[in-house]
Design an enzyme around this catalytic site. Sequence first.
Site, PDB file in Angstrom:
ATOM      1  N   GLU A 166       0.965  -1.266  -0.134  1.00 39.38           N
ATOM      2  CA  GLU A 166      -0.186  -0.044   0.026  1.00 39.38           C
ATOM      3  C   GLU A 166       0.707   1.128   0.090  1.00 39.38           C
ATOM      4  O   GLU A 166       1.943   1.109   0.748  1.00 39.38           O
ATOM      5  CB  GLU A 166      -0.909  -0.018   1.188  1.00 39.38           C
ATOM      6  CG  GLU A 166      -1.798   1.194   1.199  1.00 39.38           C
ATOM      7  CD  GLU A 166      -2.796   1.056   2.684  1.00 39.38           C
ATOM      8  OE1 GLU A 166      -3.805   1.710   2.626  1.00 39.38           O
ATOM      9  OE2 GLU A 166      -2.192   0.648   3.576  1.00 39.38           O
TER      10      GLU A 166
ATOM     11  N   LYS B 270      -9.589   2.507  -2.491  1.00 35.78           N
ATOM     12  CA  LYS B 270      -9.981   2.015  -1.033  1.00 35.78           C
ATOM     13  C   LYS B 270     -11.136   2.495  -0.537  1.00 35.78           C
ATOM     14  O   LYS B 270     -11.384   3.611  -0.520  1.00 35.78           O
ATOM     15  CB  LYS B 270      -8.739   2.497  -0.080  1.00 35.78           C
ATOM     16  CG  LYS B 270      -8.891   1.616   1.134  1.00 35.78           C
ATOM     17  CD  LYS B 270      -7.500   2.134   1.905  1.00 35.78           C
ATOM     18  CE  LYS B 270      -7.579   1.543   3.258  1.00 35.78           C
ATOM     19  NZ  LYS B 270      -6.109   1.947   3.991  1.00 35.78           N
TER      20      LYS B 270
ATOM     21  N   CYS C 281      -5.533  -2.916   2.606  1.00 35.03           N
ATOM     22  CA  CYS C 281      -5.185  -2.785   4.039  1.00 35.03           C
ATOM     23  C   CYS C 281      -6.462  -2.952   4.726  1.00 35.03           C
ATOM     24  O   CYS C 281      -7.124  -4.142   5.054  1.00 35.03           O
ATOM     25  CB  CYS C 281      -4.516  -1.600   4.420  1.00 35.03           C
ATOM     26  SG  CYS C 281      -3.634  -1.452   5.806  1.00 35.03           S
TER      27      CYS C 281
END
Length: 250
Positions: free
Chosen positions: A38, A103, A137
């Site tokens: 990330e 995300k 994540c």
Amino acid sequence: MKITGLNLDIVWKNKEKNFKVIENELHRQEADIFLLPEMFSTGFCMDASEVADKNYESLEFLQKMAKEKNAAFSGSAPVEEDGKFYNRMYFVHPDGNADFYDKRHLFSFSGEDKVYTPGKKRVIVNYKGFRILLQVCYDLRFPVFARNNDDYDMILYVANWPEKRVEAWEHLLKARAIENLCFVFGLNRIGTDGNNLFYQESSHCFFADGREISQKEGNLVKAELNLEELKDFRNHFQFLNDRDSFEIKL
């Protein structure tokens, strides 16, 4: 399918240095997919106006690498677009064409939700016969969003997940593989970032039964995935047929 992930000690806010390190680390490597952490070009940074790509620098780097290695490259980077900032995960094909996922679950504990804009869709990429769900994540903590509706074979997670919470990272990766009857490859960064958070080596690839199938070679994490083995496993254990249905509100 051969996947190689790079446990990268990301240089804080320095894209050119990170690009150089990645090139050097992967110079002699061969794989079908290369996976980067990330925000691989900057570190997990909330100074978006300073570090975010304004001219798709990280994407162009991935496209260059993909063409040179004749392989797919994936990882996330901070991006500014139309006055908004996104934590964007790219999946760049060998020909340079790119899919991307913004995300969805922003890490409010660090204030990410105050700086970046959440994505509005789930993204599945088709590559060499595999259907691949892209996740970043904190998405790992939300199983409904990753629920397998018989529409993917593998999840790629890229992360900056600190050592102090690494037990959750490792257990949830395995859980996602088991509950979704899929391959899960989770790549975390290593080292210490600009916020003085430490990241231990904790990257893994799991099969649908929870077995680890990755091997570590220095800073590299490698796995070979057999789609026929997965199909046989799913045909024998048809647990997905009994899953609950969920409505995801984006």
